[in-house]
Design a protein around this motif. Structure first.
Motif, PDB file in Angstrom:
ATOM      1  N   LYS A 169      56.139  71.436  63.020  1.00 31.01           N
ATOM      2  CA  LYS A 169      56.062  71.779  64.433  1.00 31.01           C
ATOM      3  C   LYS A 169      57.283  72.619  64.801  1.00 31.01           C
ATOM      4  O   LYS A 169      58.412  72.300  64.412  1.00 31.01           O
ATOM      5  N   VAL A 170      57.047  73.699  65.553  1.00 27.84           N
ATOM      6  CA  VAL A 170      58.136  74.466  66.152  1.00 27.84           C
ATOM      7  C   VAL A 170      58.263  73.998  67.594  1.00 27.84           C
ATOM      8  O   VAL A 170      57.278  73.992  68.339  1.00 27.84           O
ATOM      9  N   LEU A 171      59.443  73.568  67.999  1.00 28.71           N
ATOM     10  CA  LEU A 171      59.628  72.996  69.323  1.00 28.71           C
ATOM     11  C   LEU A 171      59.677  74.088  70.390  1.00 28.71           C
ATOM     12  O   LEU A 171      60.571  74.936  70.395  1.00 28.71           O
ATOM     13  N   LEU A 198      60.564  71.449  62.702  1.00 28.22           N
ATOM     14  CA  LEU A 198      60.510  70.090  62.158  1.00 28.22           C
ATOM     15  C   LEU A 198      59.388  69.971  61.140  1.00 28.22           C
ATOM     16  O   LEU A 198      58.276  70.434  61.376  1.00 28.22           O
ATOM     17  N   VAL A 199      59.681  69.350  60.014  1.00 27.66           N
ATOM     18  CA  VAL A 199      58.676  69.074  58.985  1.00 27.66           C
ATOM     19  C   VAL A 199      58.492  67.560  58.898  1.00 27.66           C
ATOM     20  O   VAL A 199      59.457  66.818  58.662  1.00 27.66           O
ATOM     21  N   PHE A 200      57.247  67.100  59.117  1.00 22.65           N
ATOM     22  CA  PHE A 200      56.904  65.678  59.081  1.00 22.65           C
ATOM     23  C   PHE A 200      56.146  65.382  57.788  1.00 22.65           C
ATOM     24  O   PHE A 200      55.045  65.888  57.585  1.00 22.65           O
ATOM     25  N   GLY A 206      67.332  74.169  62.257  1.00 20.94           N
ATOM     26  CA  GLY A 206      67.714  74.868  63.479  1.00 20.94           C
ATOM     27  C   GLY A 206      67.156  76.273  63.519  1.00 20.94           C
ATOM     28  O   GLY A 206      66.492  76.737  62.584  1.00 20.94           O
ATOM     29  N   ARG A 207      67.470  76.974  64.606  1.00 18.45           N
ATOM     30  CA  ARG A 207      66.975  78.350  64.759  1.00 18.45           C
ATOM     31  C   ARG A 207      67.621  79.316  63.776  1.00 18.45           C
ATOM     32  O   ARG A 207      67.162  80.435  63.606  1.00 18.45           O
ATOM     33  N   GLU A 215      68.820  73.667  57.503  1.00 20.57           N
ATOM     34  CA  GLU A 215      68.632  72.278  57.898  1.00 20.57           C
ATOM     35  C   GLU A 215      69.819  71.805  58.721  1.00 20.57           C
ATOM     36  O   GLU A 215      70.970  72.080  58.395  1.00 20.57           O
ATOM     37  N   LYS A 216      69.517  71.100  59.812  1.00 21.46           N
ATOM     38  CA  LYS A 216      70.572  70.635  60.706  1.00 21.46           C
ATOM     39  C   LYS A 216      71.378  69.502  60.082  1.00 21.46           C
ATOM     40  O   LYS A 216      70.834  68.673  59.358  1.00 21.46           O
TER      41      LYS A 216
END
Length: 291
Positions: free
Chosen positions: A17-19, A88-90, A104-105, A109-110
């Motif tokens: 998902k891209v927030l 986000l990767v679930f 992050g943008r 990886e954050k």
């Protein structure tokens, strides 16, 4: 006839998902992914971040709109400092647990531990602010190291504990206008945060654009994006401002509100001599809190 594409089948299926938009209270699970629940009607699930911390999140069906991460999702957003544009990767374990990777943008990886530490310090700051409703000038740190002074008009703002580069010169700043102070860090190359209480005071929550004036008076339009917990980020246009004004690590800003959506930006250079640190600020005046 073209076949309808389906999710790749795996022992540990995943989705991303891209927030965007208002993601802080709920997040939709892709309808095509629901079949991986094998007919189970999940009422809650576990989200595990990269540090191993687990969050209990309820799953709720919203009419014909599908399934959503709901109660508990806001805590995950807040604790991991999720922002607009994050990726986000679930990864689903086949039971009721998702391992979540956060990017992050900048496509990297954050560092979730860093985000959580920033959140802890930020919470301490706001708790401290509650104990002194008339004024505060204590250091508050998030990804942009916000340092703010705020009190009733005419009260003096002094913080003897400030040790940031250039802060001695900053404390010679005086204005009848509202302002806030922030120091440039690595994250600031992408966005700059307007503190929540400032956004509320200036009624900026519904605004989409603002204008920055650099020390020469040149205008720089920026976009305002609302993120978790009511903070506003200056995004599009902010990197151009930094590049155009040759902003570097440790440089500090005073954002002075000339009007509701126009801010005069005073720049204090890190490592510069005290006499030369302040650009566009009268060096003779004393430090006064915002009105």
């Amino acid at each position: 006839m073209a076949l309808k594409p389906e999710c790749y089948k795996s022992s540990k299926p995943s989705f991303f998902k891209v927030l965007i938009g208002d993601f802080s209270e709920q997040l939709r699970i892709p309808p095509a992914f629901v079949k991986n629940f094998n007919g189970r009607l999940l009422s809650k699930c576990l989200l595990r971040n990269s540090t191993g911390k687990v969050y209990i999140v309820r799953v709720e069906k919203r009419g014909n709109n599908g399934l959503f991460f709901w109660s508990g999702w806001h805590d995950f957003v807040k604790d991991n400092s999720l922002d607009i544009g994050d990726f986000l990767v679930f990864k689903y374990d086949g039971s009721s647990t998702f391992k979540v990777k956060i990017y992050g943008r900048n496509t990297c990886e954050k560092d979730v531990r860093l985000a959580q530490e920033g959140r802890r310090i930020s919470n301490s700051f706001y708790e401290e602010r509650k104990t002194n409703s008339k004024s505060f000038g204590q250091k508050a740190t998030n990804s942009n190291k916000i340092i703010s002074g705020c009190s009733k008009s005419g009260e003096e703002f002094i913080n003897d504990n400030i040790e940031e580069p250039g802060m001695k010169s900053i404390c010679s700043f005086k204005s009848e206008n509202s302002y806030f102070i922030a120091t440039w860090t690595w994250y600031s190359q992408y966005y700059m945060t307007i503190p929540k209480f400032v956004a509320i005071e200036k009624d900026l929550i519904s605004k989409k654009r603002a204008m920055l004036l650099d020390p020469t008076g040149s205008p720089w339009p920026v976009r305002l994006d609302l993120v978790a917990d009511g903070f506003l980020n200056m995004t599009n246009g902010w990197p151009d401002f930094c590049k155009g004004n040759k902003i570097g690590a440790g440089d500090t800003f005073i954002f002075e509100f000339v009007t509701q959506t126009v801010m005069q930006v005073h720049i204090f250079r890190a490592g510069a001599k005290k006499e030369a640190q302040c650009l566009g600020v009268d060096k003779k005046i004393e430090c006064t809190a915002i009105g």
